[in-house]
Write a protein that holds these residues in place. Structure first.
Motif, PDB file in Angstrom:
ATOM      1  N   GLY A  15       0.788  -1.231   0.000  1.00 56.67           N
ATOM      2  CA  GLY A  15       0.000   0.000   0.000  1.00 56.67           C
ATOM      3  C   GLY A  15       0.818   1.279   0.000  1.00 56.67           C
ATOM      4  N   LEU A  16       2.093   1.220  -0.401  1.00 52.89           N
ATOM      5  CA  LEU A  16       2.901   2.455  -0.446  1.00 52.89           C
ATOM      6  C   LEU A  16       2.552   3.285  -1.687  1.00 52.89           C
ATOM      7  N   ASP A  17       2.754   4.587  -1.553  1.00 53.94           N
ATOM      8  CA  ASP A  17       2.413   5.533  -2.619  1.00 53.94           C
ATOM      9  C   ASP A  17       3.327   5.315  -3.839  1.00 53.94           C
ATOM     10  N   PRO A  18       2.740   5.065  -5.021  1.00 50.11           N
ATOM     11  CA  PRO A  18       3.583   4.855  -6.210  1.00 50.11           C
ATOM     12  C   PRO A  18       4.471   6.056  -6.540  1.00 50.11           C
ATOM     13  N   ALA A  19       4.065   7.254  -6.120  1.00 55.35           N
ATOM     14  CA  ALA A  19       4.895   8.433  -6.402  1.00 55.35           C
ATOM     15  C   ALA A  19       6.232   8.347  -5.652  1.00 55.35           C
ATOM     16  N   LEU A  20       6.164   7.765  -4.467  1.00 58.16           N
ATOM     17  CA  LEU A  20       7.366   7.560  -3.660  1.00 58.16           C
ATOM     18  C   LEU A  20       8.286   6.532  -4.337  1.00 58.16           C
ATOM     19  N   ILE A  21       7.659   5.503  -4.863  1.00 60.45           N
ATOM     20  CA  ILE A  21       8.419   4.442  -5.548  1.00 60.45           C
ATOM     21  C   ILE A  21       9.089   5.017  -6.792  1.00 60.45           C
ATOM     22  N   ALA A  22       8.374   5.909  -7.486  1.00 59.03           N
ATOM     23  CA  ALA A  22       8.941   6.519  -8.698  1.00 59.03           C
ATOM     24  C   ALA A  22      10.187   7.345  -8.369  1.00 59.03           C
ATOM     25  N   GLN A  23      10.192   7.975  -7.196  1.00 63.68           N
ATOM     26  CA  GLN A  23      11.375   8.759  -6.805  1.00 63.68           C
ATOM     27  C   GLN A  23      12.584   7.854  -6.621  1.00 63.68           C
ATOM     28  N   LEU A  24      12.351   6.710  -5.978  1.00 68.66           N
ATOM     29  CA  LEU A  24      13.469   5.771  -5.776  1.00 68.66           C
ATOM     30  C   LEU A  24      13.898   5.151  -7.108  1.00 68.66           C
ATOM     31  N   GLU A  25      12.933   4.925  -7.972  1.00 77.05           N
ATOM     32  CA  GLU A  25      13.264   4.374  -9.292  1.00 77.05           C
ATOM     33  C   GLU A  25      14.239   5.299 -10.015  1.00 77.05           C
ATOM     34  N   ALA A  26      13.984   6.602  -9.921  1.00 76.60           N
ATOM     35  CA  ALA A  26      14.850   7.572 -10.606  1.00 76.60           C
ATOM     36  C   ALA A  26      16.283   7.486 -10.079  1.00 76.60           C
ATOM     37  N   ILE A  27      16.421   7.283  -8.773  1.00 80.39           N
ATOM     38  CA  ILE A  27      17.772   7.186  -8.191  1.00 80.39           C
ATOM     39  C   ILE A  27      18.419   5.849  -8.570  1.00 80.39           C
ATOM     40  N   ALA A  28      17.667   4.762  -8.423  1.00 75.89           N
ATOM     41  CA  ALA A  28      18.275   3.433  -8.526  1.00 75.89           C
ATOM     42  C   ALA A  28      18.519   2.975  -9.964  1.00 75.89           C
ATOM     43  N   THR A  29      17.613   3.294 -10.872  1.00 74.85           N
ATOM     44  CA  THR A  29      17.725   2.670 -12.198  1.00 74.85           C
ATOM     45  C   THR A  29      18.383   3.574 -13.218  1.00 74.85           C
ATOM     46  N   ASP A  30      18.567   4.861 -12.893  1.00 75.97           N
ATOM     47  CA  ASP A  30      19.230   5.746 -13.830  1.00 75.97           C
ATOM     48  C   ASP A  30      18.530   5.684 -15.196  1.00 75.97           C
ATOM     49  N   GLY A  31      17.196   5.594 -15.149  1.00 75.01           N
ATOM     50  CA  GLY A  31      16.407   5.610 -16.390  1.00 75.01           C
ATOM     51  C   GLY A  31      16.344   4.278 -17.130  1.00 75.01           C
ATOM     52  N   LEU A  32      16.941   3.243 -16.585  1.00 78.90           N
ATOM     53  CA  LEU A  32      16.927   1.955 -17.291  1.00 78.90           C
ATOM     54  C   LEU A  32      15.558   1.290 -17.156  1.00 78.90           C
ATOM     55  N   ARG A  33      14.974   0.976 -18.306  1.00 79.45           N
ATOM     56  CA  ARG A  33      13.671   0.312 -18.318  1.00 79.45           C
ATOM     57  C   ARG A  33      13.768  -0.925 -19.211  1.00 79.45           C
ATOM     58  N   PRO A  34      12.982  -1.958 -18.915  1.00 82.73           N
ATOM     59  CA  PRO A  34      13.051  -3.167 -19.749  1.00 82.73           C
ATOM     60  C   PRO A  34      12.562  -2.901 -21.173  1.00 82.73           C
ATOM     61  N   ASP A  35      13.133  -3.639 -22.146  1.00 83.43           N
ATOM     62  CA  ASP A  35      12.631  -3.587 -23.518  1.00 83.43           C
ATOM     63  C   ASP A  35      11.374  -4.432 -23.637  1.00 83.43           C
ATOM     64  N   LEU A  36      11.323  -5.483 -22.832  1.00 87.59           N
ATOM     65  CA  LEU A  36      10.170  -6.390 -22.861  1.00 87.59           C
ATOM     66  C   LEU A  36       9.968  -6.943 -21.459  1.00 87.59           C
ATOM     67  N   THR A  37       8.721  -6.950 -21.017  1.00 83.61           N
ATOM     68  CA  THR A  37       8.396  -7.537 -19.709  1.00 83.61           C
ATOM     69  C   THR A  37       7.353  -8.622 -19.908  1.00 83.61           C
ATOM     70  N   LEU A  38       7.712  -9.830 -19.514  1.00 82.40           N
ATOM     71  CA  LEU A  38       6.782 -10.964 -19.611  1.00 82.40           C
ATOM     72  C   LEU A  38       6.118 -11.125 -18.259  1.00 82.40           C
ATOM     73  N   LEU A  39       4.825 -10.918 -18.211  1.00 81.50           N
ATOM     74  CA  LEU A  39       4.080 -11.041 -16.956  1.00 81.50           C
ATOM     75  C   LEU A  39       3.355 -12.379 -16.934  1.00 81.50           C
ATOM     76  N   LEU A  40       3.778 -13.246 -16.037  1.00 88.55           N
ATOM     77  CA  LEU A  40       3.125 -14.552 -15.885  1.00 88.55           C
ATOM     78  C   LEU A  40       1.938 -14.387 -14.945  1.00 88.55           C
ATOM     79  N   ASP A  41       0.778 -14.394 -15.532  1.00 86.26           N
ATOM     80  CA  ASP A  41      -0.418 -14.109 -14.732  1.00 86.26           C
ATOM     81  C   ASP A  41      -1.126 -15.411 -14.342  1.00 86.26           C
ATOM     82  N   LEU A  42      -1.479 -15.459 -13.061  1.00 81.29           N
ATOM     83  CA  LEU A  42      -2.082 -16.690 -12.518  1.00 81.29           C
ATOM     84  C   LEU A  42      -3.028 -16.297 -11.379  1.00 81.29           C
TER      85      LEU A  42
END
Ligand code: TMP
Length: 213
Positions: A113-140
């Motif tokens: 239940g954490l705020d996604p805006a907070l997560i986005a701030q950490l994403e900016a620090i940790a990933t340096d803009g790196l995003r996957p080219d493809l994400t396979l989501l195994l849904d079950l």
């Protein structure tokens, strides 16, 4: 000659969705196609990341706060991006990573239940803009995943959460997939393993053709 940029493929899904089996099949497929592919995971993939993994999954550490858990996930990620992912991609290698930033939005955002805006701030620090080219989501469905993890036994700290937690995780994953249909492929993980692999390979082949073209 500067090598062509590699590609980052991530696998996501709830507990018991079959990521490990799929990962082995995908690696074999890529190598058969002559693609130099590296396998890694989150949290993990570096000495620091594996140490963090030991902490966050340890069932005896029941008192970890949700904020501390979030920071630990991003600590592991900050290290993996710079030590493993960026250098591999720059050298033209493909990387298949078992979970990445989407997992933080799903588990710490949805589940905890954490705020996604907070997560986005950490994403900016940790990933340096790196995003996957493809994400396979195994849904079950959550209950199907539970049946599979029960068979394995020895639930880790996160697997011990209740069904409501995993329903929220699943909902966030599906919402993220719907918001970014070009990056995500949602795979029906209730199918037999070979059928899931066939669907995953089809998505990877599209990416490979794009990379060649
Ligand atoms: P697994 O990848 O072997 O399933 O285990 C990793 C566990 O850590 C899994 O329960 C999902 C959880 N996790 C998070 O809660 N947040 C994250 O950002 C990541 C990468 C994993």
């Amino acid at each position: 000659m500067i090598p062509a940029r590699g590609r980052l493929i991530t696998l996501e899904g709830g507990e018991g969705a079959g990521k490990s089996t799929l990962l082995a099949g995908l690696l074999a497929h890529l190598r058969q196609r002559g693609i130099d592919a590296l396998q890694t995971r989150e949290p993990g993939g570096t000495a620091l990341g594996e140490a963090v993994r030991g902490l966050v999954l340890d069932p005896s550490l029941r008192g970890i706060t949700v904020q501390a858990e979030l920071l630990l996930m991003f600590t592991a990620r900050a290290q993996l991006v710079r030590e493993v992912l960026r250098p591999a991609l720059a050298a033209g290698r493909w990387v298949v990573c078992d979970r990445f930033t989407d997992a933080s939005y799903a588990y710490q955002g949805g589940g905890r239940g954490l705020d996604p805006a907070l997560i986005a701030q950490l994403e900016a620090i940790a990933t340096d803009g790196l995003r996957p080219d493809l994400t396979l989501l195994l849904d079950l469905p959550v209950e199907r995943g539970r049946e599979r993890t029960h068979v394995r036994g020895d639930a880790d700290r996160i697997e011990r959460e209740d069904d409501g937690f995993f329903e929220r995780v699943r909902a966030v994953y599906l919402a993220r997939a719907a918001a970014e249909p070009r990056r995500f492929r949602v795979l029906d993980a209730s199918q037999p393993v070979h059928a899931v692999l066939t669907d995953a390979i089809a998505a990877i082949e599209e990416l490979r053709k794009d990379a060649e073209g």
